[in-house]
Design a protein around this motif. Structure first.
Motif, mmCIF file in Angstrom:
data_model
loop_
_atom_site.group_PDB
_atom_site.id
_atom_site.type_symbol
_atom_site.label_atom_id
_atom_site.label_comp_id
_atom_site.label_asym_id
_atom_site.label_seq_id
_atom_site.Cartn_x
_atom_site.Cartn_y
_atom_site.Cartn_z
ATOM 1 N N HIS A 104 4.178 6.171 5.915
ATOM 2 C CA HIS A 104 4.362 4.752 5.568
ATOM 3 C C HIS A 104 4.735 3.982 6.827
ATOM 4 C CE1 HIS A 104 5.807 6.519 1.495
ATOM 5 N NE2 HIS A 104 4.513 6.336 1.486
ATOM 6 N N GLY A 126 4.162 -0.356 -2.697
ATOM 7 C CA GLY A 126 3.003 -0.231 -1.821
ATOM 8 C C GLY A 126 1.871 0.460 -2.571
ATOM 9 N N ILE A 210 -1.224 -1.074 1.212
ATOM 10 C CA ILE A 210 -0.734 -0.409 2.429
ATOM 11 C C ILE A 210 -1.750 0.627 2.907
ATOM 12 C CG2 ILE A 210 1.726 -0.671 1.863
ATOM 13 C CD1 ILE A 210 1.590 2.442 1.127
#
Length: 241
Positions: A104, A126, A210
């Motif tokens: 991430h 996300g 994301i």
């Protein structure tokens, strides 16, 4: 410079992440500092044998104790209890959960915060499966497992979110406490159950696309046992929600 009166506690559960930890913390500090938000990083190390905690202590000396908070535990006790442990020590009114393995990217955190403020959402999650979100570095098998798990969950549980198995999220602190208190599962399925419980409590959920990147150092913790456990827990949730 955008800012607000809130404080963001970033929970970073770690197990054998000594190579990744300096990079992820450097990136968190970089993007939070540039955005002007008040924050703290809470490192919850579960007795890593590789010296992760020693690295964390060095980082605390570099960035300061008010920024890097160390709350280690003696053994590997599971992700859900790591969050509970972290929340107890969090001084922020918002909690951000992010993986320490660099899958991430912290550059998305300001986007989470901006979206949350815009709609006063309870949770911002996300997503790899909406907008321009995506996954890099996974082989076909991993992609198939993740997509399959996500698809099954959508069909059976209708959770009002496109990515159930991800773990990059922003929560209002009391919302996270309530969701965790409702959860019964552990391991891989825990993140999914969190959003299912959020739906039961009528919490509002927004999503930020994301880019997920497979871990650079170390090994993935997803194996055959986790997949079997996931299937069992999915059926349990289907039967009880």
């Amino acid at each position: 410079m955008p800012t607000n009166s809130h404080k963001y506690s970033i929970l970073l559960p770690t197990y054998n992440e000594k190579d990744n930890l300096p990079i992820i913390i450097w990136l968190i500090v970089k993007y939070m500092k540039a955005s002007g938000y008040n924050y703290e990083v809470i490192v919850i190390d579960d007795g890593s044998p590789d010296g992760t905690l020693d690295v964390a202590k060095d980082l605390q000396r570099i960035y300061g104790e008010e920024r890097i908070v160390l709350r280690p535990r003696a053994a590997k006790l599971g992700l859900g209890t790591a969050y509970v442990h972290g929340i107890k020590h969090a001084t922020g009114d918002f909690i951000i959960i992010i993986d320490a393995d660099l899958s991430h990217h912290p550059k998305f955190i300001p986007e989470f915060i901006e979206l949350q403020q815009k709609g006063d959402y309870d949770i911002v999650s996300g997503t790899r499966y909406a907008g321009n979100g995506g996954v890099y570095g996974w082989d076909f098998k991993r992609k198939l497992i993740s997509r399959g798990a996500n698809y099954l969950t959508q069909v059976l549980l209708r959770p009002n979110a496109s990515d159930l198995t991800g773990s990059f999220r922003l929560y209002k602190k009391q919302v996270l406490e309530q969701c965790i208190a409702s959860c019964v599962s552990k391991g891989y399925v825990f993140q999914m159950e969190m959003l299912i419980r959020a739906r039961q409590h009528n919490f509002s959920i927004a999503e930020v696309p994301i880019t997920f990147v497979d871990r650079i150092y170390g090994t993935s913790k997803l194996g055959g046992t986790e997949i079997v456990q996931f299937a069992k827990n999915l059926l349990y949730l289907f039967a009880t929600t």
